[in-house]
Scaffold this active site. Structure first.
Site, PDB file in Angstrom:
ATOM      1  CE1 TYR A 186       7.203  -5.030 -10.783  1.00  0.00           C
ATOM      2  CE2 TYR A 186       6.207  -5.128  -8.610  1.00  0.00           C
ATOM      3  CZ  TYR A 186       6.086  -5.038  -9.974  1.00  0.00           C
ATOM      4  OH  TYR A 186       4.846  -4.940 -10.539  1.00  0.00           O
ATOM      5  N   GLY A 235      -0.607   0.642  -4.925  1.00  0.00           N
ATOM      6  CA  GLY A 235      -1.905   0.031  -4.677  1.00  0.00           C
ATOM      7  C   GLY A 235      -2.958   0.630  -5.576  1.00  0.00           C
ATOM      8  CB  CYS A 238      -0.856   0.029   1.261  1.00  0.00           C
ATOM      9  SG  CYS A 238      -1.901  -1.433   1.419  1.00  0.00           S
ATOM     10  CG  ASN A 291       3.205   0.055   3.012  1.00  0.00           C
ATOM     11  OD1 ASN A 291       2.827  -0.948   2.424  1.00  0.00           O
ATOM     12  ND2 ASN A 291       4.375   0.610   2.778  1.00  0.00           N
ATOM     13  N   GLY A 292       1.835  -2.639   4.850  1.00  0.00           N
ATOM     14  CA  GLY A 292       2.516  -3.820   5.388  1.00  0.00           C
ATOM     15  C   GLY A 292       1.535  -4.944   5.597  1.00  0.00           C
TER      16      GLY A 292
HETATM   17  P1  AMP Z   1       6.168 -13.682 -14.538  1.00  0.00           P
HETATM   18  O1  AMP Z   1       6.810 -13.692 -15.882  1.00  0.00           O
HETATM   19  O2  AMP Z   1       4.747 -14.124 -14.615  1.00  0.00           O
HETATM   20  O3  AMP Z   1       6.986 -14.439 -13.566  1.00  0.00           O
HETATM   21  O4  AMP Z   1       6.078 -12.169 -14.033  1.00  0.00           O
HETATM   22  C1  AMP Z   1       7.256 -11.465 -13.804  1.00  0.00           C
HETATM   23  C2  AMP Z   1       6.964 -10.000 -13.924  1.00  0.00           C
HETATM   24  O5  AMP Z   1       6.037  -9.577 -12.917  1.00  0.00           O
HETATM   25  C3  AMP Z   1       8.228  -9.171 -13.742  1.00  0.00           C
HETATM   26  O6  AMP Z   1       8.409  -8.470 -14.940  1.00  0.00           O
HETATM   27  C4  AMP Z   1       7.955  -8.220 -12.610  1.00  0.00           C
HETATM   28  O7  AMP Z   1       8.241  -6.902 -13.028  1.00  0.00           O
HETATM   29  C5  AMP Z   1       6.482  -8.366 -12.297  1.00  0.00           C
HETATM   30  N1  AMP Z   1       6.234  -8.538 -10.848  1.00  0.00           N
HETATM   31  C6  AMP Z   1       7.041  -9.000  -9.903  1.00  0.00           C
HETATM   32  N2  AMP Z   1       6.444  -9.014  -8.691  1.00  0.00           N
HETATM   33  C7  AMP Z   1       5.213  -8.535  -8.870  1.00  0.00           C
HETATM   34  C8  AMP Z   1       4.097  -8.284  -7.999  1.00  0.00           C
HETATM   35  N3  AMP Z   1       4.169  -8.553  -6.687  1.00  0.00           N
HETATM   36  N4  AMP Z   1       2.967  -7.766  -8.548  1.00  0.00           N
HETATM   37  C9  AMP Z   1       2.888  -7.512  -9.856  1.00  0.00           C
HETATM   38  N5  AMP Z   1       3.906  -7.731 -10.735  1.00  0.00           N
HETATM   39  C10 AMP Z   1       5.061  -8.237 -10.263  1.00  0.00           C
END
Ligand code: AMP
Length: 464
Positions: A243, A28, A2, A103-104
């Protein structure tokens, strides 16, 4: 995960909170809310499902007068996707209106909730944050600060909190420091926010970052340190840098862009894609990493994939019937860059593998001769219990498959990723990170069984 914001001593505080939430939208997208408090101590709340821009219209902001505000954007990791779980919470408390933006994720919330329910507490939502509100209200400590502290010492897990009590704002970060929280100044007032990009947008100059265990009171343009929370081993979330946070933010004392660039350099140093003609990122989260990779390897950086910025997280695909791959709606390859070339593709992380598989197919269809996928973190092998929405272990590709199996599934010529140590080294600091989702080394006891983590309580469908 969040985004949270607190505003104190600034006219039209709700509008400042709104702008700040705009900058925190990536944290979020499920719901947004603001509580404002006017000079007479009256609090008003507006919260709605959807993006910040959808949740607030000009008229809504006009209905939130006052120079104090608490705001929140939600991305659910515990509790269901319903308005009852949207934040901030606003309740009547003996010392005035009490608002909470969290947040958490609290790791012992279920146990505490069961105890509170047995003692007669009535819950209006299924979110872990409401547990905290009940603990504050039921504390027998003699002061407001004592009651908040009492509640904080009972909960475990990750919390960066903005709490409004009457015309006072309290802010705190749990002693492990999982999530960021920073303070800035605008004129005679103060703003607390999850990332510096929100402080920038509202024109605040950075004052300080709250350190793990910090507990402060903000009143009349002053920030007062209260006794710190019981110390624990610091475990800041390394995935915030990899990320989650925006690259234009500085969190945990590190410019996020700087760390991401270094992650890309680490890939070029330890996992070069030999013979690649070009390198490009999976935009936008990996842009800085591809830049770092190009810098060290000397391989030319290009834009090989273009991202459509109008696809929201909650996008439902009306043309699913046409079997258009979801990933195609979000990304399109640049044939001119890819055709006939050996390409190094940089992504920040590997979760389910589904996005990457779709992207690789797309890149091959655009005529790539060879595809070398490089990930700027180790593959995720376990769920996050501290606020990031990761799937259960069963859905995490690397939890159940070897690197060679993943390479074959994704259809790439080579697949390499940073080791845990190589990733940690990119931060320049060794011993203060939570990397549980990569390493399985969880810094708190975990009481929930895997698979129970999301939507663990029965959904509540009441509206606020
Ligand atoms: P995948 O190829 O399905 O493993 O998705 C990997 C991609 O999802 C990467 O490009 C990340 O930038 C993105 N990603 C990583 N963690 C999350 C998250 N918690 N929520 C949404 N996207 C994510």
């Amino acid at each position: 995960m969040c985004g949270v914001i607190g505003v104190s001593g600034i006219p039209d505080a709700a509008r400042i909170a709104y702008l700040g939430l705009y900058a925190l939208q990536h944290r979020g997208q499920e719901s947004a809310g603001i509580v404002s408090v006017d000079a007479g101590g009256t609090a008003r709340l507006h919260r709605a499902m959807g993006l910040v821009s959808d949740a607030f219209a000009e008229a809504t902001l006009r209905d939130l007068p006052g120079d104090i505000a608490v705001g929140h954007t939600r991305y659910s990791t515990s509790g269901s996707t319903v308005l009852a779980n949207a934040q901030p919470y606003l309740v009547n408390y003996h010392a005035g209106p009490l608002s909470v933006a969290h947040n958490g994720n609290l790791t012992n919330a279920d146990e505490l909730r069961d105890r509170l329910v047995r003692d007669g507490a009535l819950f209006a939502s299924s979110s872990d944050t409401e547990v905290l509100v009940h603990l504050i209200a039921r504390s027998s400590a003699p002061t407001v600060e004592g009651q908040i502290r009492d509640a904080l010492e009972q909960v475990d897990g990750a919390y960066s909190l903005v709490i409004g009590v009457g015309r006072t704002i309290y802010a705190t970060v749990d002693s492990r420091g999982f999530r960021p929280l920073l303070v800035g100044r605008v004129g005679g007032g103060l703003v607390v926010a999850s990332e510096t990009c929100a402080l920038d947008l509202v024109g605040a100059s950075a004052v300080r970052e709250l350190m793990p265990g910090d507990f402060v009171r903000i009143d009349d343009g002053e920030i007062v340190d209260l006794p710190r929370l019981t110390p624990r081993r610091v475990s800041r979330c390394i995935f915030e840098l990899v990320y989650f946070s925006r690259p234009d933010s500085t969190i945990f004392g590190e410019p996020v862009n700087h760390v991401r660039r270094e992650l890309g350099r680490q890939l070029a140093r330890f996992h070069p894609a030999l013979g690649a003609d070009v390198v490009f990122s999976v935009p936008d989260s990996s842009n800085a990493m591809a830049l770092g990779y190009s810098e060290v390897s000397g391989v030319k950086l290009e834009h090989g994939l273009i991202r459509n910025h109008y696809v929201g997280r909650t996008f439902t695909n009306p043309i699913q019937a046409l079997r258009v791959q979801k990933v195609k709606i979000k990304f399109n390859p640049v044939r001119d860059v890819i055709e006939g070339r050996s390409v190094a593709v940089i992504d920040d992380s590997l979760v389910r593998g589904t996005t990457s598989k779709g992207l690789v197919e797309m890149i091959r269809d655009a005529g790539a001769r060879e595809v070398h996928l490089r990930l700027a973190s180790p593959p995720i092998t376990g769920p996050c219990h501290y606020g990031i929405d990761t799937p259960t272990r069963a859905e995490l590709i690397a939890a159940n498959h070897s690197r060679e199996e993943i390479r074959a599934y994704l259809g790439v010529d080579t697949l390499e990723y940073l080791t845990l140590d190589e990733m940690i080294d990119a931060t320049g600091r060794r011993n203060e990170w939570c990397h549980a989702c990569f390493s399985g080394d969880y810094p708190t006891p975990i009481q929930l069984t895997l698979g129970q983590m999301r939507h663990s309580s029965p959904p509540v469908t009441a509206t606020a």
